[in-house]
Enzyme design. Structure first.
Site, short mmCIF file in Angstrom:
data_model
loop_
_atom_site.label_atom_id
_atom_site.label_comp_id
_atom_site.label_asym_id
_atom_site.label_seq_id
_atom_site.Cartn_x
_atom_site.Cartn_y
_atom_site.Cartn_z
N SER A 105 0.84 -1.19 0.00
CA SER A 105 0.00 0.00 0.00
C SER A 105 0.89 1.26 0.00
O SER A 105 1.70 1.42 -0.91
CB SER A 105 -0.97 -0.03 1.19
OG SER A 105 -1.96 0.96 1.06
N ASP A 131 -8.24 -2.37 -8.08
CA ASP A 131 -7.75 -2.15 -6.73
C ASP A 131 -8.85 -1.48 -5.90
O ASP A 131 -9.30 -0.38 -6.22
CB ASP A 131 -6.50 -1.27 -6.78
CG ASP A 131 -5.89 -1.03 -5.42
OD1 ASP A 131 -6.49 -0.27 -4.63
OD2 ASP A 131 -4.83 -1.60 -5.14
N HIS A 145 -6.96 -5.11 -2.35
CA HIS A 145 -5.93 -4.06 -2.30
C HIS A 145 -4.59 -4.74 -2.06
O HIS A 145 -3.94 -5.17 -3.01
CB HIS A 145 -6.28 -3.03 -1.23
CG HIS A 145 -5.30 -1.90 -1.13
ND1 HIS A 145 -4.79 -1.26 -2.25
CD2 HIS A 145 -4.71 -1.30 -0.06
CE1 HIS A 145 -3.95 -0.31 -1.86
NE2 HIS A 145 -3.87 -0.32 -0.55
#
Length: 406
Positions: free
Chosen positions: A196, A291, A357
Site C-alpha cells: 500500500s 484495486d 488491495h
C-alpha cells in the site's frame, strides 16, 4: 498462534468547500509469545532521541527485526509498512495521536504475517523465507519522504502540538541503525518491498537504497503501490490535489527519485505512475487492476456525485454487478489503470483482475493466478532469471479466462 487484527481509522478532512472522507486501513499482527516460536517473533528497536529522525509526534521511529531461519544467511528483506497518508496539517495532527504517527503505541514484539512474501515458511515463500527481516514502521504520514527541518506548530482539538515531517530522515536513520546493529551493509542481497503506502515507498526509494548499498544486489517488489492520478467517474482529477498539497507540505523535493525530479521537477514524482518509469533498479509490481482502495478513494468516492452505478457493485467487491457497472469499470477505469501501470519499459508486473488491495503478504500470494502461475511463482520466475522482464496481465473482469482469484 497468530491473531490478525484490522485497524480502520476514519478521518474527515476539510478541503476547499467539501469534506473528504479518508479511510486508512492498517493491517497488523499481534504476537502471542506463549505459543509462537522464537524464530517467528520480531522485536522492536527504536532509534535514539538525539537524531533528526522523528515520527509525526516527535517520538523516535523504529523497526522490527526477525532473525533468519538460516543463521548464516547474508540476505535481507526490508519491508515498508503501509497505512495511507495525511494530506493536510489537520489530518497529520490527528494521525500523530495514533500508531501511524507515534511509536508510543507500538508493541515490543509482533508475529509478522505468516502468509506471503514475509513468511519464514519455505513451503509458502521458497525464495526468501530464510532471510533476515526488517519491518520499517510507518509513522511519518508521507511514505518516508518528508524533509522539513523545523517542527510545525499545529493547533487542534487536543491543544497545540509540534508535528514533524521527517520521513526522509526516518528512512536514513533506520538504515543506519540496521547497518550498525544487524550488518545490513554487509548483505549480499537486499529485497526492498512494502504494501500500500509502503508499496509506493518501494517505488519512490528503491534507487536511493540501491545507490546507498552500491555493489550489493538490490531489487524491489511493490505490493499495491499504485495510486493513480486518474479521473473520477465524473471526470475530475480529485486525488491529484491531495498529493500535490502533501508534496509541498512535507517538502519532498529532495527525497524522491533524483532522475524523476530532474526531468519533471514537481509533485508527479510522488505518484507511482510518473516515478515508475525512472526507476533503474530491478522492480516487480504486484497490483490489482480493480484495486479496491483506488476504486473507493480515487475513481468513485461515495461522497462525490455521479457514482450511482458504481457504488452497489463496488460495495460487494465486484459481485452481482449490473451490465452498466461492469461497462463503467472496464471502460473508464481498467483501461487507464493498465496503461499507466504498464509503461513501455523493462519492469516486470503481475496485474490481476481480482478485487482487493494488498495481496503479496496474504494468502493471495499462493492462490491468485494468471495463465496458470501463482503470484509467488511469477515473482520466483523473475528472481531466478536475474530480473529478466516478466509480465503477467489478467484479462478484464468478469469474463477473462486467464486468471484465478483462489
Amino acid at each position: 498462534g497468530i491473531t490478525a487484527n484490522v485497524l480502520v481509522t476514519t478521518t474527515f478532512v476539510r478541503m476547499s468547500t467539501f469534506f473528504v472522507l479518508t479511510i486508512v486501513i492498517a493491517v497488523f499482527v499481534v504476537s502471542n509469545t506463549a505459543s509462537a516460536s522464537q524464530t517467528d517473533i520480531a522485536h522492536l528497536h527504536l532509534l535514539p532521541h538525539n537524531t533528526m529522525a522523528r515520527c509525526l509526534d516527535g517520538s523516535p521511529p523504529g523497526l522490527y527485526y526477525r532473525a533468519p531461519t538460516s543463521h548464516d544467511s547474508p540476505n535481507f528483506i526490508i519491508w515498508f509498512e503501509g497505512g495511507g497518508w495525511c494530506y493536510n496539517q489537520s489530518n497529520c495532527y490527528n494521525r500523530s495521536m495514533t500508531s501511524l504517527g507515534s511509536s508510543t503505541f507500538w508493541e515490543k514484539t509482533i508475529d509478522p504475517p505468516n502468509d506471503g512474501l514475509l513468511s519464514n515458511n519455505p513451503a509458502v515463500n521458497p525464495d526468501f523465507s530464510s532471510w533476515h527481516l526488517l519491518l520499517l514502521k510507518y509513522c511519518d504520514g508521507g511514505s518516508f519522504s518528508g524533509d522539513v527541518g523545523k517542527a510545525v506548530r499545529i493547533s487542534g482539538w487536543n491543544g497545540t502540538k509540534s508535528i514533524y515531517f521527517r520521513g526522509r530522515h526516518v528512512l536514513g536513520g533506520l538504515l543506519d541503525y540496521a547497518d550498525a546493529t544487524f550488518g545490513l551493509h554487509n548483505a549480499a542481497k537486499i529485497l526492498l518491498t512494502g504494501s500500500s503506502a509502503g508499496g509506493l515507498a518501494t517505488i519512490l526509494h528503491l534507487d536511493t537504497v540501491a545507490e546507498r548499498y552500491h555493489g550489493r544486489t538490490v531489487f524491489g517488489i511493490s505490493d499495491a503501490g499504485f495510486f493513480l492520478d486518474g479521473k473520477t467517474v465524473s471526470g475530475d482529477y480529485y486525488a491529484r490535489g491531495l498529493y500535490q498539497y502533501e508534496f509541498h507540505m512535507q517538502n519532498m523535493t529532495t527525497s524522491l527519485n533524483a532522475r524523476c525530479q530532474a526531468k519533471l521537477k514537481d509533485w508527479r514524482c510522488y505518484m507511482a505512475q510518473y516515478g515508475f518509469p525512472f526507476v533503474q533498479s530491478p522492480l516487480f509490481v504486484v497490483n490489482a487492476v480493480y484495486d479496491t482502495y483506488q476504486l473507493q478513494n480515487i475513481f468513485a468516492p461515495p461522497w462525490l456525485p455521479g457514482n450511482e452505478a458504481a457504488q452497489p457493485c463496488q460495495r460487494k467487491k465486484g459481485k452481482n454487478c449490473t451490465t452498466a457497472s461492469v461497462n463503467l469499470f472496464n471502460t473508464k477505469w481498467r483501461s487507464a489503470q493498465v496503461i499507466k501501470t504498464t509503461p513501455k519499459i523493462a519492469h516486470s508486473y503481475f496485474l490481476h483482475s481480482c478485487w482487493c488491495h494488498v495481496q503479496a503478504i496474504g494468502p493471495q500470494w499462493t492462490t491468485y493466478k494468471i495463465n496458470g502461475l501463482t503470484m509467488q511463482q511469477a515473482v520466483s520466475k523473475w528472481y531466478h532469471s536475474q530480473y529478466n522482464t516478466t509480465q503477467f496481465l489478467a484479462k478484464q473482469w468478469p469474463s477473462g479466462n486467464n486468471y484465478h482469484c483462489g
